[in-house]
Design an enzyme around this catalytic site. Structure first.
Site, mmCIF file in Angstrom:
data_model
loop_
_atom_site.group_PDB
_atom_site.id
_atom_site.type_symbol
_atom_site.label_atom_id
_atom_site.label_comp_id
_atom_site.label_asym_id
_atom_site.label_seq_id
_atom_site.Cartn_x
_atom_site.Cartn_y
_atom_site.Cartn_z
ATOM 1 N N SER A 254 2.466 -0.964 0.062
ATOM 2 C CA SER A 254 2.293 -1.769 -1.131
ATOM 3 C C SER A 254 1.159 -1.213 -1.950
ATOM 4 O O SER A 254 0.137 -0.801 -1.411
ATOM 5 C CB SER A 254 1.971 -3.202 -0.705
ATOM 6 N N LYS A 255 1.363 -1.247 -3.271
ATOM 7 C CA LYS A 255 0.333 -0.642 -4.119
ATOM 8 C C LYS A 255 -0.980 -1.398 -4.031
ATOM 9 O O LYS A 255 -2.004 -0.916 -4.460
ATOM 10 C CB LYS A 255 0.831 -0.546 -5.556
ATOM 11 N N ARG A 256 -0.941 -2.607 -3.479
ATOM 12 C CA ARG A 256 -2.198 -3.340 -3.327
ATOM 13 C C ARG A 256 -3.021 -2.798 -2.155
ATOM 14 O O ARG A 256 -4.197 -3.038 -2.052
ATOM 15 C CB ARG A 256 -1.941 -4.823 -3.097
ATOM 16 N N ARG A 471 -10.331 0.383 -5.381
ATOM 17 C CA ARG A 471 -10.053 -0.217 -4.073
ATOM 18 C C ARG A 471 -11.105 0.222 -3.053
ATOM 19 O O ARG A 471 -11.640 -0.580 -2.287
ATOM 20 C CB ARG A 471 -8.657 0.187 -3.589
#
Ligand code: GLU
Length: 494
Positions: A254-256, A471
Site C-alpha cells: 500500500s502506498k501508505r 514517511r
C-alpha cells in the site's frame, strides 16, 4: 471452437501508476502472446471526479517504460475504438435501458444522508453495510413521475437475496459467494455516467474479451459482473484473479506503507528490464541453479498461467536490487550504461532545472554536488537531531511532518505553486507560519537545513519520492499517522 484470446488491462487514471498495475499488465500481455492473442489497453475513466489526463499519460508512460506492447488502445486505435470509457457514454446507455426495461435494474432516489444513516445503523448492528432495498418496491409510475420532475436518482441492479453465485476462477478454482452478501450496485450515477461495473461488463463484451485477468481485489465484484452478463443474455469471459502482491511482512502493498508508484522505482534508477525480470520471477520459478536473469521475451516463453498459485507474490525489494545490479553489470555495455544514467538524471529535466536553481547558490562547479546531491539519492540521511528545534518542540516537528505527509495524497497537482499554497494553508491550520514549518520540510526533503528552494525541489523530486522521504521523517518521530486506507490502491474508479 474456443474463441480467440483477447485480454485487456483496464486501469483507472486516478493517481500514480501502481506497481500492481504493471504486474497485472505484464501477465495479460504474456497470456496474449502465449496464445497468439490480442492485448488491449482500455482507460476506465468513468469516475470523472478522480480521473485526470495527467494520470492517464503517466500510466501510458509507465507501460511504455516497461516495454509493454498493447495492440489496441487509446493511442493505437483498433476495431473497438474508442478505448477510453468517457468517450463511450452513449454505448452504456442502451444497456442500462435494457436492464431497466427488463426489470433487472431499478431507479433509486435515496439521498446520500439516508444511505449514510442506513449504513451507520448496519455497522452498529454488525451487519455488513449494504443498500437496504428502499426504492426496490417503488411503483414504476411513481418512479417515472419523479424522474420527469427532475429528481436526482441513480440506477441500481437487482440482486437475488437467496442462493449463491458459483463460478470457476482460473487461479482460485471453484468460488461460491452468497447473493445476500452482494450489494445492489449502482450502475448509473446521478450524472448519467455508468459506474465501473456496468462499463466494465459492457466493454468486455463489446471488445470481445475472452479472459479477464485482474487483481484478486476485484474478485468480490465478479458476482455482480456475472449477474449483469446473465441479465443481458451474454456469455461471461473466463475469470482469472491474480493474488495480491504483498510486502515482505505479508501485508498488502500500500502506498501508505511502501513505495508502490512506478515513478518511485524510476526515480531510484531501476532498469525497466530488471523490473520486468523481477515481476516475471513472481510467476516463473527457475529450477535450482537455473539462470534467473531473463528478458521479457524469455519470460513470455516460460510463462504458464496454470502455474500461478494462490499463495501470492511477495514484493521483495532486496531481490529487485540484486537483479537490477546484475542487469547493470552484466547486460549493459559501457555506452548503454552511460546513456541510461544520463537519461535517468535528466528525466523531466530534473538535472537541467536543478542546475539552474543551484546557479545562484554556488561559487564554483565543485559546490554543485553537495548542493544538488539530494535530487539524485534514494533517501536522505537524517536523524531526529537533524531537525530544527530552536523554535519548535519535537511534538510540533512531528505534527508538521505528519500533516505534510497527509498532504501528499490530497494535492491534486504536484507543482511548485500548488505545494507552496498547500503548505501555507497547512501551516495556518496548525496555528503556525510557513516560515516555521518550511525549515522542518527542508530537512525531511533535502536532508539539510540549507539547500535549493524547497517547493521547486519538491516539484522536481516528484510526489512519490517526497512521499517516501516524508514517511521516513515521520517514522523518526514514531508518529506514522493511522490514516484509514482509502480505496485508491485497489478499487479506483467506482
Ligand atoms: N478499472 C479497474 C482498475 O483500475 C479494472 C479492474 C478490472 O480489470 O476489471 O483496476
Amino acid at each position: 471452437m474456443s474463441r480467440p484470446v483477447r485480454v485487456r488491462i483496464a486501469p483507472s487514471p486516478t493517481g500514480e501508476p501502481h506497481v500492481g498495475t504493471l504486474y497485472t499488465a505484464l501477465i495479460n500481455e504474456a497470456f496474449a502472446r502465449r496464445h497468439g492473442g490480442t492485448f488491449i489497453l482500455r482507460i476506465e475513466d468513468t469516475d470523472q471526479s478522480r480521473s485526470t489526463p495527467d494520470s492517464e499519460a503517466k500510466i501510458m508512460d509507465a507501460f511504455a517504460w516497461m516495454g509493454l506492447e498493447w495492440d489496441e488502445g487509446p493511442n493505437k486505435g483498433g476495431p473497438h475504438a474508442p478505448y477510453r470509457q468517457s468517450e463511450r457514454k452513449a454505448i452504456y446507455a442502451g444497456y442500462a435501458d435494457k436492464l431497466l426495461a427488463d426489470g433487472n435494474a431499478f431507479r433509486c432516489f435515496c439521498s446520500a444522508e439516508r444511505l449514510e444513516s442506513v449504513r451507520a445503523a448496519q455497522r452498529k448492528a454488525n451487519i455488513p453495510p449494504q443498500y437496504d432495498g428502499h426504492c426496490l418496491t417503488l411503483p414504476p409510475a411513481e418512479a417515472e413521475r419523479r424522474v420527469a420532475e427532475g429528481e436526482p436518482h441513480v440506477l441500481r441492479m437487482k440482486v437475488p437475496r437467496h442462493g449463491a453465485c458459483d463460478f470457476t476462477d482460473g487461479v482460485y478454482g471453484a468460488v461460491s459467494m452468497p447473493w445476500a452478501s452482494i450489494d445492489m450496485q449502482v450502475l448509473v450515477k446521478s450524472d448519467g455516467m455508468p459506474t465501473y461495473h456496468l462499463a466494465n461488463v459492457v466493454d468486455d463484451t463489446a471488445m470481445e474479451i475472452s479472459h479477464v485477468i485482474r487483481g484478486e481485489e476485484w474478485m468480490a465484484s465478479t458476482p455482480k459482473h456475472i449477474l449483469l452478463y446473465t441479465y443481458l443474455g451474454l456469455t461471461p469471459p473466463d475469470f482469472i484473479h491474480l493474488p495480491l502482491m504483498r510486502a515482505l511482512d505479508r501485508s498488502k502493498l500500500s502506498k501508505r506503507r511502501n513505495p508502490t508508484s512506478t515513478s518511485w522505482f524510476q526515480a531510484q534508477g531501476y532498469l525497466p528490464e530488471a523490473m520486468v525480470n523481477f515481476l516475471g520471477l513472481l510467476f516463473v520459478r527457475p529450477a535450482e541453479g537455473e539462470e534467473e536473469i531473463m528478458t521479457k521475451a524469455e519470460f513470455i516463453e516460460r510463462f504458464d498461467i496454470g502455474s500461478v498459485s494462490k499463495a501470492g507474490a511477495v514484493f521483495d525489494i532486496g531481490k529487485l536490487d540484486w537483479l537490477n545490479a546484475r542487469w547493470l553489470r552484466e547486460r549493459l555495455t559501457p555506452e548503454d550504461f552511460l546513456n541510461r544514467v544520463i537519461g535517468w538524471a535528466s528525466a523531466d529535466d530534473k538535472f537541467q532545472l536543478g542546475l539552474e536553481s543551484a546557479r545562484t547558490r554556488i561559487d564554483k562547479f565543485a559546490d554543485l554536488a553537495p548542493l544538488m546531491g539530494f535530487l539524485f539519492t534514494g533517501s536522505v540521511p537524517i536523524t531526529r537531531e537533524s531537525f530544527p528545534t530552536e523554535k519548535l518542540t519535537e511534538a510540533q516537528v512531528s505534527q508538521i511532518l505528519a500533516a505534510t505527509f497527509a498532504l501528499v495524497e490530497k494535492l491534486p497537482e504536484w507543482t511548485e505553486a500548488s505545494l507552496f499554497e498547500a503548505v501555507k494553508a497547512m501551516s495556518v491550520d496548525l496555528g503556525m507560519k510557513a516560515r516555521d514549518t518550511t525549515p522542518v520540510l527542508f530537512v525531511a526533503i533535502t536532508g539539510s537545513r540549507r539547500s535549493l528552494p524547497l517547493f521547486g525541489s519538491m516539484a522536481l523530486l516528484g510526489r512519490s519520492v517526497c512521499r517516501e522521504r516524508l514517511r521516513a521523517a515521520v517514522r523518526l518521530f514514531e508518529a506514522v499517522p493511522e490514516v484509514p486506507e482509502d480505496d485508491t490502491d485497489s478499487e479506483p474508479g467506482i
